[in-house]
Design an enzyme around this catalytic site. Structure first.
Site, PDB file in Angstrom:
ATOM      1  CB  THR A  74       2.908   8.754   9.470  1.00  0.00           C
ATOM      2  OG1 THR A  74       3.540   7.624  10.069  1.00  0.00           O
ATOM      3  CG2 THR A  74       1.726   9.165  10.341  1.00  0.00           C
ATOM      4  CE  LYS A  90       3.103  10.657  14.538  1.00  0.00           C
ATOM      5  NZ  LYS A  90       4.246  10.033  13.859  1.00  0.00           N
TER       6      LYS A  90
END
Length: 567
Positions: free
Chosen positions: A353, A356
Site C-alpha cells: 500500500t 500507510k
C-alpha cells in the site's frame, strides 16, 4: 413463468404446431391473447384475478408496443384490452420493505455490540500525531494511525505534491486506457519495482483493489488453479479468492504442516498459489515467508505476499519483511541486488500500500515483467479504474525515496514500540504477543472494547479505535495501538498511565486473570516461548550513515511494462 413457457413448448398442441415467426406476429397484433382466451387452461386464468405478484413492467411494455403498432382504428379497443390485462395482473401483495430490512440488520449489529461509530478525527499535519475533533480547539493524541512513520506530514513530500498539482491539476482525467499514460506513473512504478528488486510494478487505486484484481484474474484465467489461503488473510484477499472462483483451501494461521498436507493433495503439475501476509495487522504476527517459499518450490506453487503492514518499516530500505530476512545482504548492496537469490527474489508477487507508511493513498503489485504486463493487459480492476492523480503519484515517489534512505525512522519506531510493550507488560496489561510493531490490547468482548475506546477519548483525549467483529473473531475484541517515531516518551507515558487507570476502573482482565482461565489469544499462556523481535538489538544500533551511498539519490530506470511492452 419461464418454466411454464418451456413446459408448454413440449405439451401444448398450439405452441408445438406454430412457428416462432407466427407466434411473434400474433404477439405483436394482440392475436395471441385471442388465441389464449379459447385455451382450456389459459382462458379461465385470464378471466380470474391472480393472487400472486407478476412483473408489471413486462405487461406495460406489451401494452405500449401494441398501441404503437396497432392501426388507428383499433386504438380504443387496444386500450380497453390493455387495461383489462393490467387489471388481471394486479397483485394483493405489498412490495418488499427494503428500508425496514436495512434497519433490522443494522439493529442486530447494535444489539451484538459490533456496530461501529466513526469518530470525527482530523489529523493535523504540523502537529502529528495530534488531531482535532469536530471543534478545532478540541485536540486528541492519535495512537492507532496506520501512517506508521508520519510521512503524511513530511515537508518535502508536501512541497512536491503542491508543485505537481499546480502544474498538472488535481486529477488524472480517467483511466490510463482513456486518458493516457504520464511521467508520474512511470516514475512511481519504477521506484516500486526498484524497492522490491523486481522487474516490474503496477499501481492501483488501493491495495484492496490490487489484491482483488490480481487474485480474481489468476483464478479466472487458469481454471485448474488451486489457491491456499491463510485463515487470517485480509478481506481484500478473501474477496479476490472468492471472485476468482478457483478451488481453495484455507490453512490455520502460519500452520506449515497443514499447508503442506493440502499442497500434497495435488500433482505438482496442477497450478497452485499460496496467498499470505507478512505482518498480520490485528495481532502483529509474522508469516514464515522463507518456509512457505520452500513449500512453494517443492509443490510447484506461486507465492502471493501482501506486505501492506510491513513496507516502510522492515528491511534496511523499507521493502518489508521479505527484505528484512536478508538484512545484511540488502544493507550492503543498497538499491542493487545481492549476488544470490534472496527471499524477496523467491516471492513471485508482492503487493503493498501507499496509504500507510508512505503517507499517501493507493496500492500496487511488484513481480516479473511478464506477469506485470499480463495483469496490465487483462485485469478489469486496473483497466477500468481511474488513474491516481499526478500530484499523489509524484508525492509517493518522493516518499519512497525518503523512506528508503532513512533507516533511523524505522529504528525509532521500533524503540518506541519496545518501550510501550515493556511498560504494559510490567503493569500486567494484556498485550497479544508478537514480534512486530503492532500493540494489540486484549479486551475480550465488544461492549467493553467500545466503552474503553470511548473512555480514552472522552476522559484522556487519547484516540484508540476498538477492533471487533468481523475484523477479529467474536471474543477476541481488542484495542490496537501503533506507536510511531513521533510518539515521545512523555506522550507514551501519558498513554500507559491512562490505559492502566482505565483497566482498573473498568475491571478489565489483566495477564494474571487470563492465566487463571488458561490463556487466550496468546495472552496468559503458561510456558510460552518468549517472542523474538524482527528488529534485533544489533540492528537497532544502525544509523543512516550505515546505508550504502547508492540509496541517497538513485537513478531508477523507466519500466517498459508501465506503458506496455513493444514487440
Amino acid at each position: 413463468m419461464e418454466a411454464l413457457t418451456r413446459a408448454s413448448m413440449n405439451v401444448c398442441p398450439f405452441v408445438k404446431s406454430t412457428s416462432t415467426q407466427a407466434m411473434r406476429k400474433l404477439a405483436n397484433n394482440s392475436g395471441l391473447i385471442t388465441k389464449a382466451q379459447v385455451c382450456p387452461v389459459l382462458g379461465p386464468a385470464l378471466q380470474s384475478k391472480r393472487e400472486y405478484s407478476t412483473p408489471s413492467k413486462v405487461v406495460q411494455a406489451q401494452a405500449s408496443d401494441n398501441l404503437a403498432k396497432a392501426p388507428a382504428s383499433a386504438t380504443a379497443a387496444a386500450v380497453t384490452s390493455s387495461a383489462q390485462i393490467l387489471n388481471n395482473f394486479n397483485s394483493n401483495e405489498a412490495a418488499f420493505d427494503y428500508d425496514g430490512s436495512f434497519k433490522d440488520q443494522v439493529s442486530k449489529k447494535r444489539e451484538d455490540k459490533s456496530y461501529r461509530y466513526f469518530n470525527n478525527i482530523n489529523r493535523l499535519a504540523k502537529e502529528f500525531p495530534k488531531a482535532h475533533l469536530a471543534e478545532e480547539d478540541d485536540k486528541v493524541m492519535v495512537w492507532c494511525s496506520n501512517d506508521y512513520l508520519g510521512m503524511g506530514k513530511n515537508e518535502k513530500l508536501l512541497q512536491v505534491m503542491n508543485k505537481t498539482m499546480l502544474k498538472y491539476g488535481t486529477g488524472a482525467g480517467g483511466t490510463r486506457n482513456i486518458a493516457g499514460h504520464n511521467r508520474h506513473a512511470i516514475a512511481l512504478e519504477g521506484e516500486l519495482a526498484a524497492l522490491h528488486k523486481k522487474e516490474g510494478a503496477l499501481v492501483f487505486s488501493s491495495c484492496f483493489v490490487a489484491n482483488d484484481a490480481v487474485l480474481s484474474l489468476l483464478g479466472q484465467k487458469y481454471k485448474d488453479l488451486v489457491i491456499f489461503s491463510d485463515e487470517l488473510n485480509h478481506a481484500s484477499m478473501i474477496v479476490g479468492i472468492r471472485n476468482s472462483r478457483a478451488k481453495k483451501h484455507i490453512f490455520k494461521h502460519n500452520n506449515l504442516e497443514q499447508l503442506e498436507a493440502q499442497l500434497a493433495m495435488y500433482p505438482k503439475s496442477t497450478p497452485k498459489l499460496i496467498a499470505f501476509e507478512s505482518v498480520y495487522s490485528m495481532c502483529g504476527s509474522v508469516a514464515p515467508i522463507e518456509a512457505i517459499c520452500d513449500l512453494a518450490d517443492k509443490y510447484g506453487a506461486l507465492t502471493f505476499l501482501d506486505e501492506v503492514h510491513a513496507v516502510g518499516m522492515y528491511g534496511p530500505h523499507g521493502a518489508g519483511v521479505a527484505e528484512h530476512l536478508d538484512f545484511e545482504a540488502h544493507l550492503k548492496s543498497g538499491v542493487a541486488s545481492p549476488n544470490y537469490k534472496t527471499v524477496m527474489d523467491r516471492v513471485d508477487m508482492i503487493t503493498g500500500t501507499l496509504g500507510k507508511s508512505f503517507g499517501t493513498v493507493g496500492g500496487y503489485i511488484a513481480a516479473s515483467a511478464n506477469m506485470i504486463d499480463w495483469i496490465r493487459s487483462f485485469a478489469p480492476g486496473f483497466i477500468f479504474t481511474t488513474t491516481l492523480p499526478p500530484a499523489l503519484m509524484a508525492g509517493t515517489t518522493e516518499s519512497i525515496r525518503i523512506v528508503r534512505r532513512n533507516i533511523e525512522d524505522r529504528i525509532n519506531q521500533q524503540l518506541n514500540v519496545r518501550y510501550v510493550k515493556k511498560q504494559f507488560a510490567d503493569l500486567g496489561i494484556p498485550v497479544i504477543p508478537n514480534p512486530s510493531h503492532i500493540v494489540p490490547l486484549l479486551v475480550g468482548n465488544a461492549a467493553d472494547a467500545k466503552q474503553a475506546s470511548d473512555a480514552l477519548l472522552e476522559q484522556y483525549k487519547i484516540y484508540v479505535q476498538a477492533i471487533n467483529f468481523p475484523t477479529v473473531s467474536t471474543g477476541e475484541e481488542r484495542l490496537r495501538i501503533t506507536p510511531s517515531p513521533h510518539h515521545s516518551k512523555e506522550v507514551s507515558d501519558q498513554l500507559i498511565e491512562a490505559v492502566d487507570s482505565l483497566w482498573s476502573d473498568m475491571r478489565l482482565k489483566r495477564v494474571a486473570d487470563w492465566e487463571n482461565i488458561g490463556g487466550h489469544c496468546g495472552v496468559g499462556k503458561l510456558n510460552a516461548k518468549p517472542v523474538e523481535n524482527l528488529w534485533t538489538d544489533e540492528l537497532l544500533n544502525l544509523r543512516n550513515g550505515d546505508l550504502n551511498e547508492n540509496v541517497i539519490d538513485p537513478i531508477v530506470r523507466q519500466l517498459e511494462t508501465s506503458s506496455g511492452v513493444r514487440v
